[in-house]
Design an enzyme around this catalytic site. Structure first.
Site, PDB file in Angstrom:
ATOM      1  N   ARG A  35      13.961 -14.583 -11.416  1.00  0.00           N
ATOM      2  CA  ARG A  35      14.688 -15.851 -11.218  1.00  0.00           C
ATOM      3  C   ARG A  35      14.046 -16.694 -10.106  1.00  0.00           C
ATOM      4  NH1 ARG A  35      16.750 -13.924 -15.091  1.00  0.00           N
ATOM      5  NH2 ARG A  35      18.934 -14.030 -15.740  1.00  0.00           N
ATOM      6  N   SER A  55      25.392 -16.559 -14.881  1.00  0.00           N
ATOM      7  CA  SER A  55      25.475 -15.596 -13.774  1.00  0.00           C
ATOM      8  C   SER A  55      25.560 -16.366 -12.465  1.00  0.00           C
ATOM      9  CB  SER A  55      24.222 -14.728 -13.722  1.00  0.00           C
ATOM     10  OG  SER A  55      24.125 -13.949 -14.869  1.00  0.00           O
ATOM     11  N   GLU A  85      22.984 -17.685  -7.508  1.00  0.00           N
ATOM     12  CA  GLU A  85      21.874 -18.113  -8.375  1.00  0.00           C
ATOM     13  C   GLU A  85      21.786 -19.650  -8.475  1.00  0.00           C
ATOM     14  OE1 GLU A  85      20.693 -15.722 -12.158  1.00  0.00           O
ATOM     15  OE2 GLU A  85      21.278 -17.683 -12.890  1.00  0.00           O
TER      16      GLU A  85
END
Ligand code: EPU
Length: 344
Positions: free
Chosen positions: A167, A244, A340
């Site tokens: 990520r 998420s 995130e």
């Protein structure tokens, strides 16, 4: 070049998938790469903060934005090249990611199927190196084109220049995404002709079994993944969310051992560098937050890693819940959860 459509005092509620109410002082809809150098040549915007908006699916709007927001709407998709080994497929940054994946499969170019139904745009995909079901976009990435907003020049980033991680990419590492330094206009993917089905990830074999499929093609894998995601993850159009909400934390091997000794069911994934990735959803569930609300927001009942807006929440509600979840996981496990999404 088409003139840029500009809206002042723009409502962003429908432009972020958490449906948080906020406004941008100026919103410019970018439909062509050539509009980007034109924008920086315009003295009106010289000292104005900038933020680049894709699908708004990885964004927490904490307050109004007193600057220029660029809504990326550059379209187009094409076979840019082909050799004996691969197809090279190029798409405009504003293309919807999932529609693009479906289009590649319909053309007979497999390789992106495991990334089906991820919300957002093509241009945002490399920034946070989207990943799911055993595949990260970095593995199918070839290159991208971006406008350097300091010089107005088009710059090409090859795979190694993107410094992809879990990520993560150079755009996040250098803070370029936050400051709007390089604005991605198009991305080219490399889809190998020697395609291999990636079906090892936990839920996929069971889903294919249930469908009676032994040797799936790419479309069948996409359909299985879409079904799995639809069962677990809330549809942002119905229950606003940003996917998420935290990264899966990566800890050193000794810490993982210690945690596993005290928590035998703790899911652990060994990383190539010797560290261990833990499942944030599991930690949040064990900390008692699965299906639990704080004010108008909550952690989703079918996937504790997803923060949902149950109605009329604002950025402060999201921050309060995120901090409460982080505090409980820290207290119970000594693990720090990192959000995130980008907070603006
Ligand atoms: N788990 C729980 N409780 C929960 C949720 C998960 O115990 O409420 C456990 C599961 O049982 C499993 C483990 O945690 O053992 C992992 O769960 P899952 O397979 O659902 O995946 P995840 O790690 O929670 C990641 C990505 C998702 C991606 C899925 C599938 C991150 C931060 N998230 O989630 O990506 O779709 O794997 O590959 O890496 C996103 O980034 O927005 C996203 C949805």
């Amino acid at each position: 070049m088409t003139a840029i459509t500009l809206t002042n005092n723009a409502d962003l509620t429908a432009l972020n998938t958490l449906a948080l109410p906020a406004r941008a002082a100026h919103l410019a809809r970018i439909t062509e790469a050539a509009q980007l150098p034109a924008l920086i040549a315009d003295p009106r915007w010289h000292d104005t903060p900038r933020f680049v908006l894709g699908g708004g699916s990885n964004l927490v709007l904490c307050s109004d934005f007193d600057g220029l927001m660029l809504q990326m709407a550059i379209g187009g998709r094409e076979l840019a090249g082909e050799d004996g080994d691969a197809w090279y497929v190029r798409a405009g940054a504003g293309e919807n990611w999932h529609d693009f994946v479906g289009w590649t499969l319909a053309q007979g170019w497999p390789g992106l199927e495991n990334l089906s139904l991820i919300p957002g745009t093509v241009g945002a995909a490399p920034i946070q190196n989207i990943g799911a079901y055993g595949l990260e976009v970095a593995e199918r990435f070839h290159s991208l084109e971006a406008c350097d907003m300091r010089s107005g020049e088009t710059v090409r980033f090859e795979r190694s220049a993107c410094r992809f991680g879990y990520r993560d990419s150079v755009f996040k590492q250098e803070g370029w995404h936050r400051e709007g330094r390089f604005v991605i206009s198009a991305v080219t993917f490399r889809l190998p002709k020697c395609w291999q089905a990636l079906t090892r990830y936990a839920d996929i074999p069971a889903e294919l079994d249930a469908r009676g499929i032994a040797t799936p093609d790419a479309r069948q894998i996409a359909d299985a993944i879409i079904a799995i995601r639809q069962r677990k993850l809330p549809d942002p159009a119905l229950i606003p969310n940003a996917g998420s909400f935290f990264h899966n934390p990566v800890v050193d091997a000794a810490s993982a051992e210690r945690l596993a000794a005290a928590n035998p069911t703790l899911p652990r994934y060994a990383q190539p560098d010797g560290r261990v990735k833990l499942a944030a959803g599991w930690l949040i569930e064990q900390a008692g937050w699965k299906g639990k609300d704080l004010g108008p927001v909550g952690m989703f009942e079918k996937q504790a890693l997803v923060l949902v807006n149950r109605g009329y929440a604002c950025g402060a509600d999201v921050l309060a819940l995120a901090e409460a979840v982080q505090a409980d996981v820290r207290q119970q496990f000594g693990v720090e959860l990192r959000p995130e999404p980008v907070f603006l």
